[in-house]
Design a protein around this motif. Structure first.
Motif, PDB file in Angstrom:
ATOM      1  N   PRO A  17      70.656  -6.958  23.242  1.00  0.00           N
ATOM      2  CA  PRO A  17      69.670  -6.161  23.976  1.00  0.00           C
ATOM      3  C   PRO A  17      70.282  -4.899  24.589  1.00  0.00           C
ATOM      4  O   PRO A  17      71.414  -4.913  25.079  1.00  0.00           O
ATOM      5  CB  PRO A  17      69.199  -7.103  25.083  1.00  0.00           C
ATOM      6  N   VAL A  18      69.511  -3.830  24.534  1.00  0.00           N
ATOM      7  CA  VAL A  18      69.884  -2.549  25.134  1.00  0.00           C
ATOM      8  C   VAL A  18      68.683  -2.076  25.927  1.00  0.00           C
ATOM      9  O   VAL A  18      67.546  -2.167  25.457  1.00  0.00           O
ATOM     10  CB  VAL A  18      70.255  -1.503  24.051  1.00  0.00           C
ATOM     11  N   ALA A  19      68.912  -1.573  27.111  1.00  0.00           N
ATOM     12  CA  ALA A  19      67.832  -1.069  27.955  1.00  0.00           C
ATOM     13  C   ALA A  19      67.499   0.370  27.585  1.00  0.00           C
ATOM     14  O   ALA A  19      68.374   1.137  27.177  1.00  0.00           O
ATOM     15  CB  ALA A  19      68.242  -1.140  29.422  1.00  0.00           C
ATOM     16  N   THR A  20      66.226   0.728  27.740  1.00  0.00           N
ATOM     17  CA  THR A  20      65.832   2.122  27.533  1.00  0.00           C
ATOM     18  C   THR A  20      66.450   2.962  28.651  1.00  0.00           C
ATOM     19  O   THR A  20      66.205   2.702  29.830  1.00  0.00           O
ATOM     20  CB  THR A  20      64.301   2.277  27.571  1.00  0.00           C
ATOM     21  N   PRO A  21      67.257   3.955  28.282  1.00  0.00           N
ATOM     22  CA  PRO A  21      67.882   4.805  29.300  1.00  0.00           C
ATOM     23  C   PRO A  21      66.974   5.972  29.679  1.00  0.00           C
ATOM     24  O   PRO A  21      65.957   6.219  29.015  1.00  0.00           O
ATOM     25  CB  PRO A  21      69.131   5.316  28.587  1.00  0.00           C
ATOM     26  N   ARG A  22      67.360   6.676  30.705  1.00  0.00           N
ATOM     27  CA  ARG A  22      66.685   7.933  31.005  1.00  0.00           C
ATOM     28  C   ARG A  22      67.104   8.927  29.925  1.00  0.00           C
ATOM     29  O   ARG A  22      68.258   8.917  29.483  1.00  0.00           O
ATOM     30  CB  ARG A  22      67.115   8.457  32.370  1.00  0.00           C
ATOM     31  N   PRO A  23      66.182   9.783  29.495  1.00  0.00           N
ATOM     32  CA  PRO A  23      66.563  10.748  28.457  1.00  0.00           C
ATOM     33  C   PRO A  23      67.524  11.810  28.994  1.00  0.00           C
ATOM     34  O   PRO A  23      67.540  12.105  30.189  1.00  0.00           O
ATOM     35  CB  PRO A  23      65.232  11.367  28.042  1.00  0.00           C
ATOM     36  N   ASN A  24      68.316  12.342  28.090  1.00  0.00           N
ATOM     37  CA  ASN A  24      69.195  13.468  28.411  1.00  0.00           C
ATOM     38  C   ASN A  24      68.474  14.764  28.063  1.00  0.00           C
ATOM     39  O   ASN A  24      67.559  14.776  27.237  1.00  0.00           O
ATOM     40  CB  ASN A  24      70.498  13.377  27.602  1.00  0.00           C
ATOM     41  N   PHE A  25      68.903  15.857  28.683  1.00  0.00           N
ATOM     42  CA  PHE A  25      68.294  17.158  28.431  1.00  0.00           C
ATOM     43  C   PHE A  25      69.385  18.161  28.097  1.00  0.00           C
ATOM     44  O   PHE A  25      70.478  18.121  28.660  1.00  0.00           O
ATOM     45  CB  PHE A  25      67.533  17.650  29.675  1.00  0.00           C
ATOM     46  N   ARG A  26      69.078  19.034  27.179  1.00  0.00           N
ATOM     47  CA  ARG A  26      69.997  20.113  26.832  1.00  0.00           C
ATOM     48  C   ARG A  26      69.190  21.402  26.782  1.00  0.00           C
ATOM     49  O   ARG A  26      68.128  21.466  26.179  1.00  0.00           O
ATOM     50  CB  ARG A  26      70.629  19.844  25.458  1.00  0.00           C
ATOM     51  N   HIS A  27      69.707  22.429  27.444  1.00  0.00           N
ATOM     52  CA  HIS A  27      69.051  23.727  27.420  1.00  0.00           C
ATOM     53  C   HIS A  27      69.573  24.508  26.218  1.00  0.00           C
ATOM     54  O   HIS A  27      70.781  24.608  26.012  1.00  0.00           O
ATOM     55  CB  HIS A  27      69.331  24.504  28.713  1.00  0.00           C
ATOM     56  N   THR A  28      68.647  25.029  25.425  1.00  0.00           N
ATOM     57  CA  THR A  28      69.013  25.829  24.265  1.00  0.00           C
ATOM     58  C   THR A  28      68.280  27.156  24.347  1.00  0.00           C
ATOM     59  O   THR A  28      67.460  27.374  25.249  1.00  0.00           O
ATOM     60  CB  THR A  28      68.624  25.119  22.950  1.00  0.00           C
ATOM     61  N   LYS A  30      65.965  28.057  22.513  1.00  0.00           N
ATOM     62  CA  LYS A  30      64.556  27.820  22.217  1.00  0.00           C
ATOM     63  C   LYS A  30      63.864  26.962  23.268  1.00  0.00           C
ATOM     64  O   LYS A  30      62.718  26.586  23.112  1.00  0.00           O
ATOM     65  CB  LYS A  30      64.422  27.164  20.852  1.00  0.00           C
ATOM     66  N   GLY A  31      64.572  26.595  24.329  1.00  0.00           N
ATOM     67  CA  GLY A  31      63.978  25.776  25.374  1.00  0.00           C
ATOM     68  C   GLY A  31      64.800  24.539  25.657  1.00  0.00           C
ATOM     69  O   GLY A  31      65.982  24.460  25.322  1.00  0.00           O
ATOM     70  N   VAL A  32      64.153  23.559  26.222  1.00  0.00           N
ATOM     71  CA  VAL A  32      64.830  22.317  26.594  1.00  0.00           C
ATOM     72  C   VAL A  32      64.628  21.285  25.481  1.00  0.00           C
ATOM     73  O   VAL A  32      63.512  21.069  25.012  1.00  0.00           O
ATOM     74  CB  VAL A  32      64.271  21.774  27.929  1.00  0.00           C
ATOM     75  N   VAL A  33      65.719  20.650  25.083  1.00  0.00           N
ATOM     76  CA  VAL A  33      65.677  19.586  24.090  1.00  0.00           C
ATOM     77  C   VAL A  33      65.926  18.274  24.819  1.00  0.00           C
ATOM     78  O   VAL A  33      66.865  18.155  25.601  1.00  0.00           O
ATOM     79  CB  VAL A  33      66.757  19.804  23.004  1.00  0.00           C
ATOM     80  N   THR A  34      65.050  17.298  24.571  1.00  0.00           N
ATOM     81  CA  THR A  34      65.184  15.980  25.182  1.00  0.00           C
ATOM     82  C   THR A  34      65.694  15.014  24.116  1.00  0.00           C
ATOM     83  O   THR A  34      65.225  15.022  22.987  1.00  0.00           O
ATOM     84  CB  THR A  34      63.819  15.481  25.680  1.00  0.00           C
ATOM     85  N   PHE A  35      66.666  14.171  24.491  1.00  0.00           N
ATOM     86  CA  PHE A  35      67.204  13.207  23.531  1.00  0.00           C
ATOM     87  C   PHE A  35      67.751  11.997  24.264  1.00  0.00           C
ATOM     88  O   PHE A  35      68.041  12.050  25.457  1.00  0.00           O
ATOM     89  CB  PHE A  35      68.294  13.846  22.664  1.00  0.00           C
ATOM     90  N   TYR A  36      67.858  10.891  23.512  1.00  0.00           N
ATOM     91  CA  TYR A  36      68.423   9.656  24.052  1.00  0.00           C
ATOM     92  C   TYR A  36      69.860   9.492  23.575  1.00  0.00           C
ATOM     93  O   TYR A  36      70.231  10.011  22.524  1.00  0.00           O
ATOM     94  CB  TYR A  36      67.606   8.442  23.602  1.00  0.00           C
TER      95      TYR A  36
END
Length: 147
Positions: A17-28, A30-36
């Motif tokens: 089992p793995v818990a859903t984490p808070r997403p990470n954000f990266r500024h590019t 073209k805007g903000v990219v959200t990823f796990y």
């Protein structure tokens, strides 16, 4: 009056089992990219591959999920004990990860790419346990009918 009609659908998924984490954000540019994180994405892929390989999402799964009043899920998480731990002192696990994040992760993995949504699950019973050598997820789904 409501009734649960059958033994339902059951599966044992031998993935830690793995818990859903808070997403990470990266500024590019073209805007903000959200990823796990990669660990979470790997969990989703591993569960999906196991479910597909063993054809777990069968007619029984869809029958239970499509019941008139929704479905109840029962989920047992067997979380790997730390490698430094020599034995399990108590069966239930009262430390991280949080159970709500474990539930979200397995439901995201099971319903990924399906037309039916996990919002059809209207009830939930979830437990988390420590496991020395057999981390896994055991899940059952029973549909509810009006009667």
């Amino acid at each position: 009056m409501m009734t649960v009609q059958s033994d339902g659908w059951h599966a044992v998924i031998p993935v830690a089992p793995v818990a859903t984490p808070r997403p990470n954000f990266r500024h590019t540019d073209k805007g903000v990219v959200t990823f796990y994180p990669d660990k979470y994405n790997q969990f989703l892929d591993d569960v999906g591959a196991y479910v597909d390989e063993h054809e777990l999402l069968d007619a029984t799964f869809f029958d239970e999920m499509n019941r008139e009043l929704g479905a109840i899920a029962t989920i047992d998480f067997y979380v790997q004990a730390p490698k430094s731990q020599k034995r399990i002192n108590k069966v239930t696990r009262t430390t991280a990860p949080d159970i709500d994040n474990l539930v979200k992760a397995i439901l995201d993995a099971l319903f990924r790419g399906l037309k039916i949504r996990d919002s059809r699950i209207v009830g939930l019973n979830a437990m988390k346990y420590s496991s020395m050598d057999n981390p896994r997820i055991e899940i059952g789904i029973k549909g509810i009918d009006a009667k």
